[in-house]
Motif scaffolding. Structure first.
Motif, PDB file in Angstrom:
ATOM      1  N   GLU A   1      -5.361  -8.231   6.605  1.00 22.42           N
ATOM      2  CA  GLU A   1      -6.514  -7.364   6.824  1.00 22.42           C
ATOM      3  C   GLU A   1      -7.736  -8.145   7.291  1.00 22.42           C
ATOM      4  O   GLU A   1      -7.939  -9.281   6.891  1.00 22.42           O
TER       5      GLU A   1
ATOM      6  N   GLU B   1      -9.632   4.714  -0.649  1.00 20.71           N
ATOM      7  CA  GLU B   1      -8.943   4.638  -1.926  1.00 20.71           C
ATOM      8  C   GLU B   1      -9.861   4.972  -3.108  1.00 20.71           C
ATOM      9  O   GLU B   1      -9.484   5.737  -3.995  1.00 20.71           O
TER      10      GLU B   1
ATOM     11  N   ARG C   1     -10.456   0.780   4.045  1.00 16.63           N
ATOM     12  CA  ARG C   1      -9.401   1.147   3.097  1.00 16.63           C
ATOM     13  C   ARG C   1      -9.978   1.434   1.712  1.00 16.63           C
ATOM     14  O   ARG C   1      -9.584   2.401   1.049  1.00 16.63           O
TER      15      ARG C   1
END
Length: 336
Positions: free
Chosen positions: A95, A107, A103
């Motif tokens: 990443e 999340e 992300r």
């Protein structure tokens, strides 16, 4: 997260997120050091401070108990338990920091982002390196997503997110009540355990105050939920939220979204990272102390978050002047 700007017009909204959630600043030291540093940063030589930019911040209050690490006979608590925080975490293999920030937003805050990467506009605000804790130091990348540039953030239904968070807590309590939770392995626990209690847009004063009081010498809970959970788990002190406070004040120093975007566009990510790094692998405690002193005297100027209230005031004035000059430029060109 954040949304802000002087009113009227309506304030721009923004979300600040980073791939690393480490909160301890390089100069924090003990709680007393945090307290002294926070006063220098917020008040300086003044007795009071006002917040005039109009920014509002999208923050999530974390749960207090860490259910993934807890056992039937021992309750563990989260790092920064019950604190109002930005979405953040560590990079996964392969990443980039920006991908990690996106992300984590999805999340932790249940934000539904468009699949097209170009539809997610994030601006790199700062890069910081934390002081070592248990011989580990983090490089922290902090990004801003403005709601005016991101419809997915402007249209975020925080009430719906909070309803989903409540549903998760109810489902977790049901599994816990049967005893089946304790038989789950770590990945399975992570799937069902609550991590964020509530999502809310906070005005800048409230957001800074929450972080500021985390460093009080006596326990000052952020709200009733944190107070009740601290009493239940016998937690005597809040974790210091110095870095979050510094980031909030950094955003406050921008009078408009346009001034923030102009500043972030001028940054060279590689240069910013180079200026932020002050530790290397294998340093002794004495070398760490010397490196920190050296960085304070020089490269610290590149990270404007860790400065005095007077320094931030000058920064606000500079950015306000630049914003006014930029706003007058098109009119001058039309007149010519």
């Amino acid at each position: 997260g954040a949304r802000g700007g002087r009113r009227p017009p309506p304030p721009p909204r923004a979300d600040v997120a980073g791939p690393c959630g480490a909160e301890t600043p390089a100069d924090a030291g003990k709680v007393g050091g945090d307290s002294a540093a926070r006063d220098e940063l917020v008040f300086g030589a003044a007795d009071s401070v006002s917040f005039s930019s109009g920014w509002e911040m999208l923050l999530g209050q974390g749960e207090v108990q860490n259910w993934v690490r807890s056992s039937p006979g021992k309750a563990e608590h989260m790092r920064y338990p019950g604190e109002w925080k930005f979405a953040g975490g560590v990079l996964e293999p392969g990443e980039s920091p920006e991908e990690a920030a996106v992300r984590e937003l999805q999340e932790e805050f249940m934000v539904h982002l468009p699949k097209e990467r170009a539809a997610c506009k994030l601006h790199l605000l700062t890069v910081m390196q934390t002081r070592p804790v248990r011989n580990v130091s983090y490089i922290m990348y902090n990004f801003v997503a403005a709601a005016e540039e991101n419809p997915w953030l402007e249209q975020l239904d925080s009430c719906a997110v909070n309803s989903a968070l409540e549903k998760r807590r109810v489902e977790h309590a049901a599994i816990l009540g049967t005893g089946a939770f304790w038989d789950l392995d770590k990945p399975e626990r992570e799937q069902v355990s609550p991590e964020v209690r509530e999502l809310s847009w906070l005005d800048m004063r409230s957001a800074v105050l929450n972080a500021y009081t985390s460093m009080n010498s006596t326990l000052t809970p952020a709200n009733a939920f944190q107070a009740e959970e601290f009493a239940r788990l016998a937690i005597a002190r809040r974790d210091p939220m110095f870095v979050t406070m510094a980031l909030l004040l950094e955003v406050e120093s921008f009078p408009t979204l346009r001034s923030l975007v102009r500043h972030t566009a001028s940054l060279d990510p590689e240069l910013v990272l180079q200026q932020a790094r002050w530790l290397e692998h294998g340093m002794s405690p004495e070398e760490v102390a010397q490196a920190w002193q050296t960085w304070q005297q020089g490269a610290r100027d590149a990270s404007r978050s860790f400065t005095s209230a007077e320094g931030l005031a000058l920064l606000r004035a500079e950015r306000s002047h630049a914003a006014e000059a930029a706003a007058e430029a098109p009119a001058a060109e039309e007149g010519a």
